[in-house]
Design an enzyme around this catalytic site. Structure first.
Site, PDB file in Angstrom:
ATOM      1  N   LEU A 140       0.834  -1.207   0.000  1.00 13.89           N
ATOM      2  CA  LEU A 140       0.000   0.000   0.000  1.00 13.89           C
ATOM      3  C   LEU A 140       0.868   1.256   0.000  1.00 13.89           C
ATOM      4  CD1 LEU A 140      -2.468  -0.979   2.902  1.00 13.89           C
ATOM      5  CD2 LEU A 140      -2.857  -1.272   0.445  1.00 13.89           C
ATOM      6  N   THR A 141       1.742   1.336   1.025  1.00 11.42           N
ATOM      7  CA  THR A 141       2.509   2.557   1.278  1.00 11.42           C
ATOM      8  C   THR A 141       3.480   2.866   0.140  1.00 11.42           C
ATOM      9  OG1 THR A 141       2.375   2.040   3.607  1.00 11.42           O
ATOM     10  CG2 THR A 141       4.009   3.667   2.985  1.00 11.42           C
ATOM     11  N   GLU A 142       3.633   4.165  -0.129  1.00 13.98           N
ATOM     12  CA  GLU A 142       4.591   4.625  -1.149  1.00 13.98           C
ATOM     13  C   GLU A 142       5.465   5.711  -0.540  1.00 13.98           C
ATOM     14  OE1 GLU A 142       2.699   5.702  -4.790  1.00 13.98           O
ATOM     15  OE2 GLU A 142       1.582   3.818  -4.896  1.00 13.98           O
TER      16      GLU A 142
ATOM     17  N   SER B 215      -0.335   7.324   5.422  1.00 10.02           N
ATOM     18  CA  SER B 215      -1.672   7.421   6.005  1.00 10.02           C
ATOM     19  C   SER B 215      -2.681   7.951   4.972  1.00 10.02           C
ATOM     20  CB  SER B 215      -1.638   8.333   7.227  1.00 10.02           C
ATOM     21  OG  SER B 215      -0.795   7.755   8.218  1.00 10.02           O
TER      22      SER B 215
ATOM     23  N   TRP C 259       7.968  -0.196   2.426  1.00 10.18           N
ATOM     24  CA  TRP C 259       7.556  -0.895   3.649  1.00 10.18           C
ATOM     25  C   TRP C 259       6.628  -2.061   3.375  1.00 10.18           C
ATOM     26  CZ3 TRP C 259      11.058   0.427   6.686  1.00 10.18           C
ATOM     27  CH2 TRP C 259      11.492   1.737   6.782  1.00 10.18           C
TER      28      TRP C 259
ATOM     29  N   THR D  23       5.766  -5.541   3.782  1.00  7.08           N
ATOM     30  CA  THR D  23       6.089  -6.688   4.634  1.00  7.08           C
ATOM     31  C   THR D  23       5.943  -7.967   3.825  1.00  7.08           C
ATOM     32  OG1 THR D  23       5.202  -5.476   6.504  1.00  7.08           O
ATOM     33  CG2 THR D  23       5.510  -7.835   6.820  1.00  7.08           C
TER      34      THR D  23
ATOM     35  N   ILE E  75      12.870  -3.109  35.132  1.00  7.12           N
ATOM     36  CA  ILE E  75      12.927  -4.101  36.213  1.00  7.12           C
ATOM     37  C   ILE E  75      14.205  -4.929  36.109  1.00  7.12           C
ATOM     38  CG2 ILE E  75      11.810  -6.222  37.078  1.00  7.12           C
ATOM     39  CD1 ILE E  75       9.092  -4.841  36.342  1.00  7.12           C
TER      40      ILE E  75
ATOM     41  N   GLY F 204      16.968  -3.837  35.036  1.00  7.61           N
ATOM     42  CA  GLY F 204      18.132  -2.974  35.231  1.00  7.61           C
ATOM     43  C   GLY F 204      19.093  -3.100  34.062  1.00  7.61           C
TER      44      GLY F 204
ATOM     45  N   GLU G 154       0.410  -0.369  10.087  1.00  7.24           N
ATOM     46  CA  GLU G 154      -1.035  -0.582   9.872  1.00  7.24           C
ATOM     47  C   GLU G 154      -1.864   0.511  10.551  1.00  7.24           C
ATOM     48  OE1 GLU G 154      -2.675  -4.472   9.717  1.00  7.24           O
ATOM     49  OE2 GLU G 154      -0.704  -5.398   9.508  1.00  7.24           O
TER      50      GLU G 154
END
Lengths: 256, 383
Positions: free
Chosen positions: B126-128, B133, B158, B160, B339, B341, B365
Site C-alpha cells: 500500500l505505502t509509497e 496514512s 515498507w 512486509t 525491572i 536494570g 497498519e
C-alpha cells in the site's frame, strides 16, 4: 483398516506430585494425554494414511478423561470412546487390560491396537502385554516403524542394544516408541471437530463385565526421604587455586 | 455477558501456545540477530491452520472465527514479534483481500498454495514514498489497461513479506481523475518481469520479518488479476486494514505478555537489599500495572474481534484496541527493561528485543495518530 489407539489421561509432566494420605496428589496441575500416547496416535494416523481406514481413540478413566480423547480427535482420530463407570475404583494394569479387551471386541472388526510404550504416571508398561494376552493377539512391542502388508504387520523394534525386525499376523497389539515420529500438532479443523464431538461413554454393564478385582494393591505410598544438603563455597586467590582446592575435595570425598 | 473462550477457542489457544513454545520462541533471539525469516516453523504452520486463518476451508484454509485469529496472532507475538508480524501480515493483509473480494479463479490458483506452508506467503503493498496514512491522495503507482493486460509502473515502500511471498497485492491508481473511486487492487506474482524487490530494510526491531521497497517497471499481468471491483481498491483496503488493526493489537498483547512474564521471572530471582526484587513495592507496582493493562488491552481486542465475527461495525473498537494495546506494549516492555536494570539493556535477555519489536506497533497498519482520528471521527459523529 480399523485401528484402535489406547490412551490415558495423566498429570502434566511439570506437575509436582506428592504423596498425601497414601494417595498421589498433583495439586491443581492440568491433566493431559499421556505424552507417550501422542506417539501412539501419530503411529495410528500414519497407518491410516498408508492403508486407509479409521482410527478410534479408546480411553479408560473418569469423565474428565474426555479431554485427552479430544486431543486425539484434534490430532486427526476419527472417533473416540470412553470406558468409565462410577463402580470402578483403583484399577491395576491387569484390570485395565481386562476392560480394554472387553471394549475392543465390542467395537468390532479391529485389526490393530496401538499403545504408547508406557504411561507417565504408573509407568509399569504392563497393560499393553496384558491386553494382548487377554485378547489372545500377538504383541509387537517398542515399534519405531510399522509396515502392514497382506494381513501381516512388520515392525522395527527399537531398544538400547539395537534394532530388531519382527512380524505377526493381524489382528495384533503394537506399542510404539518415539522413533515412530514426532506427534503432529492438532489442526484448527481437527479442533473444530473435536470440540463438537459427542464422545460415547461405555459403562461396565455396556461391556458386560464386573469391576475387576485388583491383583496388585499398594501397601503404602510415601514421598522420597528428604536429604540434608550442605553447600560449601570454595574460595581462592586465582581460578587455578580454586580448581585445585575443588579437585582435592572431590578426591577426599571419594566422589571420583 | 460471558467472558470465557469457548471450548474450540480454548483448545486452539493451547495448541498454538504449545506450537509457539516449541517452534517459535526458542528461535526468536537468533532470527533477530541474524535477520532471517523462520521458514522452519512457518512450513509447520500450514497443517495446523495458522497460514489460512482468513481462508475458507474449501480453499485449504482454516476459516477461523475472528477471536481465534486474534488468539493465534497473540500467541505468535508472545513467542516472536518478527514471526508474528510476518504471519499476521500474510493472513490479514496478504490473503484476506483474496478471500473477501477475488474471483473464484484467483482464489483457487493462490489460496491453497499459500495456506499449505508448501509455497511462500502472501503480501500487500500500500505505502509509497509519498503515500502512507493518506492513500487516497498519495498513491502514484498506476495501472493502465492495454489489450488484455494491466501495465503497472511505480514504487511501494515498507512492503512486509515481499521477498518471502508468492505474490504482492498492489494498490494502484486506475483512474487518473482521483478521488475515493480511483484505486484498485491487483495481484502481481513476485516472479513477474519488471518487478524488483529491493534488499530488506534495516530496522530497529522485527529483523526476522523482511520489509522491502518494491518497484514496478512496465509490469504486465492479466486483467483477471484484478481483485474485486475496479476503482473500489480504497474501500477494500480500508476494510482490510480494520481487520489488520485487531491483528496488530493482538500481536502487541502477546509481546507485552512475554515481557511481563520475563519481568516476573527475573524479579523473583534477582535479590537486592536482602530480598527478591519482587518484594519491593516499586517493582510490584510496575508488575501490577502491567498485568492490569495487558488484561484491559486483551479485552478491547477480543471485543473488537467479537463484533467483527458478529458482522457488526467494529472500526472504532478495532482502532481503540490497536491504539491502546500497542501503546501498552511499549510501556510494559519499557518497564520490563527497567525491572531488569542493566541486564535488561543487554541482548542476553529478551526484553530489549521485545521493546524494539513493540516500537513498530504504534506505527504500522495505521499510526496511533490515525487511530485517534478514526476514533474521534466516530465519537463526534455519534454525538
Amino acid at each position: 483398516m480399523k485401528i484402535i489407539v489406547c490412551i490415558k489421561q495423566v498429570p502434566d509432566s511439570e506437575a509436582k506430585v506428592v504423596a498425601a494420605d497414601g494417595k498421589a496428589s498433583w495439586g491443581d496441575a492440568p491433566l493431559v494425554i499421556n505424552p507417550f500416547d501422542e506417539y501412539a496416535v501419530e503411529g495410528a494416523l500414519q497407518q491410516k494414511e498408508a492403508q486407509g481406514g479409521e482410527v478410534i481413540a479408546l480411553c479408560l478413566g473418569p469423565e474428565t478423561a474426555k479431554e485427552a480423547l479430544k486431543h486425539a480427535l484434534a490430532m486427526g482420530s476419527d472417533s473416540a470412546i470412553l470406558v468409565s463407570d462410577p463402580a470402578l475404583g483403583a484399577v491395576d494394569s491387569q484390570g485395565a487390560a481386562k476392560l480394554l479387551a472387553a471394549a475392543i471386541p465390542k467395537i468390532g472388526g479391529v485389526e490393530m491396537v496401538v499403545f504408547g510404550r508406557q504411561t507417565l504416571d504408573d509407568g509399569t508398561g504392563l497393560t499393553i502385554a496384558q491386553t494382548a494376552r487377554v485378547l489372545g493377539w500377538p504383541l509387537l512391542s517398542f515399534a519405531g516403524a510399522i509396515k502392514v502388508d497382506g494381513g501381516k504387520a512388520t515392525v522395527e523394534r527399537v531398544f538400547e542394544e539395537g534394532k530388531q525386525t519382527i512380524s505377526a499376523s493381524l489382528p495384533a497389539v503394537v506399542s510404539v516408541v518415539q522413533s515412530i515420529g514426532e506427534p503432529r500438532y492438532p489442526s484448527f479443523m481437527g479442533i473444530r471437530k473435536a470440540s463438537k464431538a459427542v464422545i460415547p461413554q461405555w459403562s461396565l454393564a455396556d461391556l458386560g463385565v464386573t469391576a475387576p478385582t485388583p491383583v496388585v494393591t499398594r501397601a503404602a505410598l510415601d514421598n522420597p526421604p528428604s536429604r540434608d544438603v550442605t553447600c560449601e563455597i570454595i574460595t581462592g586467590e586465582t581460578p587455578a587455586q580454586i580448581a585445585e582446592a575443588l579437585a582435592e575435595k572431590i578426591l577426599a570425598e571419594k566422589v571420583l | 455477558m460471558y467472558f470465557e473462550l469457548n471450548e474450540e477457542q480454548r483448545m486452539w489457544q493451547k495448541t498454538v501456545h504449545d506450537f509457539v513454545a516449541a517452534e517459535v520462541k526458542p528461535k526468536a533471539r537468533d532470527i533477530d540477530e541474524t535477520a532471517t525469516f523462520n521458514w522452519d516453523a512457518t512450513r509447520k504452520m500450514g497443517p495446523i491452520g495458522l497460514l489460512g486463518l482468513s481462508i475458507p476451508e474449501e480453499y485449504g484454509g482454516a476459516g477461523v472465527d475472528a477471536i481465534s485469529a486474534a488468539i493465534a496472532i497473540e500467541e505468535l507475538g508472545w513467542g516472536c514479534g518478527s514471526t508474528a508480524l510476518a504471519i499476521a501480515a500474510h493472513n490479514g493483509l496478504g490473503t484476506a483481500p483474496i478471500s473477501l473480494y477475488a474471483s473464484e479463479e484467483l482464489k483457487k490458483r493462490w489460496l491453497p498454495l499459500v495456506a499449505s506452508g508448501r509455497g511462500k506467503l502472501g503480501s500487500l503493498a500500500l505505502t509509497e514514498p509519498g503515500a502512507g496514512s493518506d492513500l487516497q491522495g498519495g498513491v502514484r503507482t498506476r495501472a493502465e489497461k492495454v489489450g488484455n493486460e494491466w501495465i503497472i509502473n511505480g514504487s511501494k515502500m515498507w512492503c512486509t513479506n515481499a521477498s518471502i511471498a508468492e505474490y504482492i497485492i498492489t494498490l494502484v491508481r486506475t483512474n487518473p481523475a482521483g478521488g475515493s473511486r480511483s484505486l484498485s487492487m491487483i495481484l502481481v506474482p513476485t516472479n513477474t518481469p519488471g518487478l524488483r524487490i529491493a534488499p530488506a530494510e534495516k530496522k530497529m526491531g522485527l529483523k526476522g520479518s523482511p520489509t522491502h521497497e518494491v518497484t514496478y517497471e512496465d509490469v504486465r499481468v492479466p486483467l483477471d488479476n484484478l481483485i474485486g471491483e475496479a476503482n473500489r481498491g480504497l474501500h477494500q483496503t480500508l476494510a482490510t486494514l480494520d481487520g489488520g488493526r485487531i491483528s496488530i493489537g493482538a500481536l502487541s498483547v502477546g509481546l507485552a505478555q512475554a515481557a511481563y512474564e520475563a519481568a516476573i521471572e527475573y524479579s523473583k530471582q534477582r535479590h537486592t537489599f536482602g530480598k527478591p526484587l519482587a518484594e519491593h513495592q516499586a517493582i510490584q507496582f510496575m508488575l501490577a500495572d502491567a498485568a492490569t493493562e495487558i488484561e484491559a488491552a486483551r479485552l478491547l481486542i477480543y471485543r473488537a474481534a467479537w463484533l467483527k465475527q458478529e458482522g457488526r461495525p467494529y472500526s472504532k473498537e478495532a482502532a481503540m484496541g490497536k491504539l491502546y494495546a500497542t501503546e501498552m506494549a511499549e510501556r510494559v516492555s519499557r518497564n520490563a527493561i527497567q525491572i531488569h536494570g542493566g541486564y535488561g539493556y543487554s541482548r542476553e535477555y529478551p526484553v530489549e528485543r521485545i521493546y524494539r519489536d513493540a516500537r513498530l506497533m504504534t506505527i504500522g497498519e495505521g499510526t496511533s495518530e490515525m487511530q485517534r482520528m478514526v476514533i474521534a471521527r466516530q465519537v463526534l459523529l455519534n454525538d
